[in-house]
Design a protein around this motif. Structure first.
Motif, PDB file in Angstrom:
ATOM      1  N   HIS A  61       0.807  -1.220   0.000  1.00  0.00           N
ATOM      2  CA  HIS A  61       0.000   0.000   0.000  1.00  0.00           C
ATOM      3  C   HIS A  61       0.841   1.271   0.000  1.00  0.00           C
ATOM      4  O   HIS A  61       0.414   2.295  -0.486  1.00  0.00           O
ATOM      5  CB  HIS A  61      -0.979   0.018   1.180  1.00  0.00           C
ATOM      6  CG  HIS A  61      -0.354  -0.190   2.516  1.00  0.00           C
ATOM      7  ND1 HIS A  61       0.404   0.753   3.155  1.00  0.00           N
ATOM      8  CD2 HIS A  61      -0.367  -1.284   3.324  1.00  0.00           C
ATOM      9  CE1 HIS A  61       0.817   0.279   4.314  1.00  0.00           C
ATOM     10  NE2 HIS A  61       0.370  -0.961   4.450  1.00  0.00           N
ATOM     11  N   TYR A  70       1.823   3.263   2.483  1.00  0.00           N
ATOM     12  CA  TYR A  70       1.668   4.217   3.572  1.00  0.00           C
ATOM     13  C   TYR A  70       2.693   3.948   4.653  1.00  0.00           C
ATOM     14  O   TYR A  70       3.046   2.803   4.920  1.00  0.00           O
ATOM     15  CB  TYR A  70       0.253   4.152   4.171  1.00  0.00           C
ATOM     16  CG  TYR A  70      -0.805   4.625   3.221  1.00  0.00           C
ATOM     17  CD1 TYR A  70      -0.930   5.971   2.907  1.00  0.00           C
ATOM     18  CD2 TYR A  70      -1.677   3.720   2.629  1.00  0.00           C
ATOM     19  CE1 TYR A  70      -1.907   6.407   2.028  1.00  0.00           C
ATOM     20  CE2 TYR A  70      -2.658   4.156   1.748  1.00  0.00           C
ATOM     21  CZ  TYR A  70      -2.762   5.491   1.453  1.00  0.00           C
ATOM     22  OH  TYR A  70      -3.732   5.921   0.589  1.00  0.00           O
ATOM     23  N   THR A  90      -0.732  12.397   4.830  1.00  0.00           N
ATOM     24  CA  THR A  90      -0.807  12.160   3.394  1.00  0.00           C
ATOM     25  C   THR A  90      -2.191  12.494   2.863  1.00  0.00           C
ATOM     26  O   THR A  90      -3.155  12.592   3.623  1.00  0.00           O
ATOM     27  CB  THR A  90      -0.462  10.684   3.084  1.00  0.00           C
ATOM     28  OG1 THR A  90      -0.399  10.500   1.683  1.00  0.00           O
ATOM     29  CG2 THR A  90      -1.482   9.731   3.677  1.00  0.00           C
ATOM     30  N   TRP A 103      -5.681  11.650   1.251  1.00  0.00           N
ATOM     31  CA  TRP A 103      -6.503  10.449   1.424  1.00  0.00           C
ATOM     32  C   TRP A 103      -7.902  10.723   0.891  1.00  0.00           C
ATOM     33  O   TRP A 103      -8.688  11.421   1.516  1.00  0.00           O
ATOM     34  CB  TRP A 103      -6.562  10.093   2.911  1.00  0.00           C
ATOM     35  CG  TRP A 103      -7.285   8.832   3.238  1.00  0.00           C
ATOM     36  CD1 TRP A 103      -8.645   8.641   3.252  1.00  0.00           C
ATOM     37  CD2 TRP A 103      -6.710   7.598   3.619  1.00  0.00           C
ATOM     38  NE1 TRP A 103      -8.936   7.368   3.620  1.00  0.00           N
ATOM     39  CE2 TRP A 103      -7.758   6.696   3.860  1.00  0.00           C
ATOM     40  CE3 TRP A 103      -5.396   7.161   3.798  1.00  0.00           C
ATOM     41  CZ2 TRP A 103      -7.539   5.382   4.249  1.00  0.00           C
ATOM     42  CZ3 TRP A 103      -5.185   5.866   4.196  1.00  0.00           C
ATOM     43  CH2 TRP A 103      -6.244   4.988   4.415  1.00  0.00           C
ATOM     44  N   ILE A 129      -1.316   9.048   9.237  1.00  0.00           N
ATOM     45  CA  ILE A 129      -1.083   7.610   9.346  1.00  0.00           C
ATOM     46  C   ILE A 129      -0.299   7.409  10.638  1.00  0.00           C
ATOM     47  O   ILE A 129       0.884   7.737  10.716  1.00  0.00           O
ATOM     48  CB  ILE A 129      -0.303   7.058   8.131  1.00  0.00           C
ATOM     49  CG1 ILE A 129      -0.973   7.474   6.816  1.00  0.00           C
ATOM     50  CG2 ILE A 129      -0.149   5.543   8.248  1.00  0.00           C
ATOM     51  CD1 ILE A 129      -2.383   6.986   6.634  1.00  0.00           C
ATOM     52  N   ALA A 160       1.630   1.763  10.412  1.00  0.00           N
ATOM     53  CA  ALA A 160       1.374   0.980   9.208  1.00  0.00           C
ATOM     54  C   ALA A 160       2.104  -0.351   9.290  1.00  0.00           C
ATOM     55  O   ALA A 160       3.242  -0.411   9.769  1.00  0.00           O
ATOM     56  CB  ALA A 160       1.831   1.747   7.977  1.00  0.00           C
ATOM     57  N   VAL A 163      -3.277  -0.202   8.118  1.00  0.00           N
ATOM     58  CA  VAL A 163      -2.847   1.138   8.548  1.00  0.00           C
ATOM     59  C   VAL A 163      -3.799   1.611   9.634  1.00  0.00           C
ATOM     60  O   VAL A 163      -4.977   1.241   9.660  1.00  0.00           O
ATOM     61  CB  VAL A 163      -2.808   2.180   7.404  1.00  0.00           C
ATOM     62  CG1 VAL A 163      -1.799   1.815   6.349  1.00  0.00           C
ATOM     63  CG2 VAL A 163      -4.162   2.402   6.797  1.00  0.00           C
ATOM     64  N   ALA A 165      -5.223   5.009  10.746  1.00  0.00           N
ATOM     65  CA  ALA A 165      -5.308   6.362  10.189  1.00  0.00           C
ATOM     66  C   ALA A 165      -6.428   7.140  10.868  1.00  0.00           C
ATOM     67  O   ALA A 165      -7.359   6.571  11.420  1.00  0.00           O
ATOM     68  CB  ALA A 165      -5.569   6.290   8.685  1.00  0.00           C
TER      69      ALA A 165
END
Length: 149
Positions: free
Chosen positions: A89, A91, A97, A99, A106, A109, A114, A116
């Protein structure tokens, strides 16, 4: 169950109504079953979106409410949530980041998961990110200033 009441208010007044027989409990600013209308000079009622009415009644909180709406539209909670991801992925934990049209922090991870959350309103303003979709020119320019190209 229908009730009609006389209203002694000037044209332009916002009126909050609920279907007869319902209570005020529920989600949202005035409860889940409520509707907002603007009283016309001729006595007519025009629908007003709940968010627009809240922004008109409390303009100082409009930007914070926009932040919340954008985060929810991107599928993010203000609380950290574990999400399953496809392997690879990309992340990384401890990063912010783009999204799904907004910004995400995040927290952690792994290969397939993740953790998040949406940044808080305070985190957004402290970082200098505008309260706008992440795909707007203003947001992209701010992200480039903060994190580089």
């Amino acid at each position: 169950m229908i009730a009609v009441h006389e209203v002694d208010a000037p044209a332009g007044t916002l009126l909050v109504s609920t279907p007869a027989g319902t209570s005020s409990r529920g989600a949202g600013y005035w409860g889940g079953s409520h509707a907002v209308h603007r009283l016309g000079a001729d006595g007519s009622l025009t629908d007003v979106p709940m968010d627009a009415a809240a922004d008109e009644l409390d303009p100082t909180g409009a930007e914070a409410r926009l932040h919340r709406r954008l985060a929810l539209a991107a599928g993010l909670s203000l609380e950290t949530t574990r999400l399953r991801m496809r392997e690879g992925h990309g992340y990384e934990g401890g990063t912010c980041t783009e999204w799904a049209g907004y910004w995400a922090i995040i927290e952690r991870a792994t290969r397939l998961q993740v953790w998040a959350r949406a940044p808080s309103y305070a985190e957004m303003t402290e970082a200098g990110l505008p309260i706008a979709r992440s795909d707007t020119p203003e947001a992209r320019a701010a992200a480039a200033r903060i994190w580089g190209a």
